[in-house]
Design an enzyme around this catalytic site. Structure first.
Site, PDB file in Angstrom:
ATOM      1  N   ASP A   1       0.496  -1.204  -0.131  1.00  0.00           N
ATOM      2  CA  ASP A   1      -0.282   0.151   0.075  1.00  0.00           C
ATOM      3  C   ASP A   1       0.808   1.062   0.213  1.00  0.00           C
ATOM      4  O   ASP A   1       2.359   1.443  -0.398  1.00  0.00           O
ATOM      5  CB  ASP A   1      -1.137   0.169   0.900  1.00  0.00           C
ATOM      6  CG  ASP A   1      -0.852   0.230   2.477  1.00  0.00           C
ATOM      7  OD1 ASP A   1       1.261  -0.062   2.657  1.00  0.00           O
ATOM      8  OD2 ASP A   1      -0.983  -0.444   2.538  1.00  0.00           O
TER       9      ASP A   1
ATOM     10  N   ASP B   1      -7.896  -7.613   1.359  1.00  0.00           N
ATOM     11  CA  ASP B   1      -7.066  -7.811   2.321  1.00  0.00           C
ATOM     12  C   ASP B   1      -8.042  -7.246   3.183  1.00  0.00           C
ATOM     13  O   ASP B   1      -8.195  -6.825   3.810  1.00  0.00           O
ATOM     14  CB  ASP B   1      -5.611  -7.099   2.137  1.00  0.00           C
ATOM     15  CG  ASP B   1      -5.669  -5.633   2.601  1.00  0.00           C
ATOM     16  OD1 ASP B   1      -5.719  -5.502   3.445  1.00  0.00           O
ATOM     17  OD2 ASP B   1      -6.511  -4.616   1.433  1.00  0.00           O
TER      18      ASP B   1
END
EC number: 2.4.2.29
Length: 376
Positions: A92, A267
């Site tokens: 990320d 996720d």
């Protein structure tokens, strides 16, 4: 050219069965990605993560940048060598972690200045910095730097946040290309729970051009029905030939509903974090092992489960004892069970899509929990 190839193999309604192909491995979708915040899925070995069925994991750019720092990770040749995971990794951008700092950050057009949660030092992070960090990490999927829109947010606040994220998306794209990074770059659709803003974000991101499209800002406290409404709205607005990733959303029910609305990737820290807090996922609901009813329960977490905790004969009574004594084995066994459950759920979903029976699977999933599937 990106190192990612995506193949959409079949559909069942809006549910999609596909495959992500990277030089480091193949990922069957829909897929759940275990989270390794600091380069480790907490409590278990990388080989165990792989054996549970995971084909891709997530690393946290923000935390790895602060600790141990890029120099040390670069000494290992990147994040894969550092954490000893040889499969694909998605990182990320740090945007959500900056969002979570709330009162310790300042957002400007250039980026975000914040106090480091590790030592209080002043740190700046913007699109260019995030792309440089992720290049050093050598992840297989890079996320653009964005601002996570809070919930609740007025339409004006959501619009300004979304427009800033779009400008940062273009800067992320430019920086990623200038670095010569061949990792896949995913855009992130923002806009809160406002359909017109979500449409504008999706259209603008497609005009910039990305290898995949994530849906952000839907794990920040919004009601489930509003989240599902946003997914319903975005399904026809996103390109069919690119993977879709719903960020940070991870109850088992959320995975099923996301797949039903065209999502390919998920996720969440939930299976590992909940395991550390004595919450174990099963096909019939959640076992809260700290409850007194399990003090003398001789069953495994879920009878018939194929994980090492259940096949190994560890009883609920024993696990409750370990948890009450703060023994390390309790979260380890719980994590092995929860991640096995999540990965098997995704495998069962993929099989149902292939067989054209996903809607029946969805109904039986809820029936086993004594619940009714929400409307599609």
């Amino acid at each position: 050219m990106s190192r990612l190839q995506f193949q959409l193999q079949t559909r069942d309604g809006r549910a999609r069965r596909g495959r992500l192909t990277f030089p480091r491995g193949t990922v069957e979708t829909p897929a759940f990605m275990p989270v390794g915040t600091y380069g480790s899925v907490k409590g278990i070995l990388p080989d165990q993560v792989r054996a549970l069925g995971a084909e891709i994991i997530l690393g946290n750019t923000f935390h790895l940048y602060l600790r141990p720092g890029l120099d040390i990770i670069a000494d290992h040749g990147g994040l894969h060598g550092f954490c000893r995971w040889d499969g694909p990794i998605l990182t990320d951008s740090g945007g959500f972690q900056v969002f979570s700092l709330a009162h310790r950050r300042k957002i400007t057009e250039q980026g975000v200045t914040f106090a480091s949660p590790t030592d209080g030092a002043r740190v700046f992070l913007g699109p260019e910095e995030s792309m440089k960090i992720q290049k050093v990490l050598d992840s297989d999927v890079v996320m653009i730097f964005d601002e996570c829109t809070p919930y609740p947010a007025t339409e004006d606040v959501a619009r300004r946040s979304m427009e800033l994220s779009l400008r940062w998306a273009q800067r992320s794209r430019n920086a990623h290309d200038e670095l010569g990074n061949d990792a896949a770059l995913f855009g992130i659709v923002q806009g809160g729970v406002h359909t017109d803003l979500r449409s504008r974000s999706a259209d603008a991101l497609q005009a910039i051009g990305f290898d995949g499209y994530a849906i952000g800002g839907l794990a920040v406290g919004e009601p489930e029905d509003e989240r599902n409404a946003m997914l319903d709205h975005l399904d026809p607005e996103l390109p069919a030939d690119r993977p879709r990733y719903l960020m940070g959303v991870g109850r088992p029910e959320d995975l099923v509903e996301g797949v039903a609305r065209g999502v390919d990737m998920f996720d969440c820290v939930m299976p590992t974090r909940n395991a550390r807090n004595g919450h174990y996922f099963t096909s019939f609901g959640t076992v809260r092992i700290r409850n007194s009813q399990y003090a003398r329960d001789m069953d495994p977490i879920e009878p018939g489960c194929g994980c090492v905790a259940c096949t190994g004969g560890y009883t609920r009574s024993y696990l409750r004892h370990l948890d009450r004594c703060n023994e390390m084995l309790a979260p380890m066994l719980g994590t092995l069970h929860n991640l096995f459950y999540y990965e098997k759920l995704m495998a069962d979903i993929r099989a149902a899509i292939e067989a054209g029976t996903f809607l029946a699977f969805r109904e039986s999933f809820y029936a086993a929990r004594g619940a009714v599937a929400p409307p599609l």
